[in-house]
Design an enzyme around this catalytic site. Sequence first.
Site, PDB file in Angstrom:
ATOM      1  N   PRO A   2      44.357  40.823  30.809  1.00 60.13           N
ATOM      2  CA  PRO A   2      45.193  40.672  29.639  1.00 60.13           C
ATOM      3  C   PRO A   2      44.435  40.412  28.367  1.00 60.13           C
ATOM      4  CG  PRO A   2      45.085  38.642  30.863  1.00 60.13           C
ATOM      5  CD  PRO A   2      43.966  39.503  31.262  1.00 60.13           C
ATOM      6  N   GLU A   3      44.367  41.385  27.538  1.00 59.71           N
ATOM      7  CA  GLU A   3      43.947  41.143  26.166  1.00 59.71           C
ATOM      8  C   GLU A   3      45.181  41.435  25.317  1.00 59.71           C
ATOM      9  OE1 GLU A   3      40.155  42.935  25.111  1.00 59.71           O
ATOM     10  OE2 GLU A   3      39.599  43.028  27.207  1.00 59.71           O
ATOM     11  N   HIS A  92      50.422  34.341  45.916  1.00 59.19           N
ATOM     12  CA  HIS A  92      49.995  33.733  44.647  1.00 59.19           C
ATOM     13  C   HIS A  92      51.097  33.738  43.584  1.00 59.19           C
ATOM     14  CE1 HIS A  92      46.071  33.726  46.425  1.00 59.19           C
ATOM     15  NE2 HIS A  92      46.047  35.041  46.482  1.00 59.19           N
ATOM     16  N   ARG A 113      43.886  34.453  40.719  1.00 61.27           N
ATOM     17  CA  ARG A 113      42.715  33.651  40.375  1.00 61.27           C
ATOM     18  C   ARG A 113      43.069  32.335  39.695  1.00 61.27           C
ATOM     19  NH1 ARG A 113      38.503  37.864  37.807  1.00 61.27           N
ATOM     20  NH2 ARG A 113      37.183  36.044  37.795  1.00 61.27           N
TER      21      ARG A 113
END
Length: 266
Positions: A2-3, A92, A113
């Site tokens: 994600p930018e 997750h 993560r």
Amino acid sequence: MPELPEVQHVVDTLRPHVTGVRIRAVRLHRNDIVEPMGFDLSKALTDRSIQNVSRRAKRIVFSLDDGQSFYIHLGMSGRLIASEPNATVAKHTHLMIEIDRPVVSQIRFVDPRSFGGIFWTNDDTELGPEPLTISSSILARQLAGTKRIVKSALLDQKLIAGLGNIYVDESLFDARIHPERISSELSREEVGRLCRSIKSVLKRAINSGGSSLRDYVDANGERGGFQKLHRVYGRAGEKCVKCRSAITSKVLGGRTTAFCPRCQMK
DNA sequence: GTCCATGTTCTTTA
DNA sequence: CTAAAGAACATGGA
């Protein structure tokens, strides 16, 4: 994942699902992703309605009907997905927000993560200006204040907020500026070029739905297409699209950096 | 097993 | 003080 362009696309695809919608319940499966630690998210969100979703830098900002707001940061691998309530819960999945909608009635935050999180604050004073609207003179002022290499400076969210490794490399290539140039030594003309390049690269990426390298999908689970249009990122060893030289890769400021040694001269 | 990854933050070192 | 380098966080893919 994600930018700025990916986050913008998540916001754009999420908005129709949540605007004006009441939150029925909150299921938090991991409490260490909420800041401040121990904050009662369920208490703060249940029976509130979401007035708007917007983007600030790489943050997805939710505004509530009681005037409060909070944001979700996707970190490196986070996804925010509108789901049907009976859809399989992915591994997750850290947070599920139940919303008052007949079909797509859950917003799920999935983040293998766990670098992302939910932040109960609206303080953005640590963030620099937005890349899509920054003026050349403000960018020049920001860059004039540091002797770091321009690659590192552009990744600094206090200096300019929203760029990450992909779009810094792509913008520097577009502006024909070597990533190891000293920020404060760029000419006014180079900064002007960089300013235009940042905006055009980001706009093209947003229009392509962002870059999907591995994790990234939008709120509807759709992948982006901008990875096919990368000109340097992930193309080390391949030929430059402009001059056919080999794209170089080098670790700068701890991040793999791709550039064309011929188009981006020092 | 190894190396690497779209992010951020902290510590150490110079 | 500035800044560079390295590590840390946690997980999965090549």
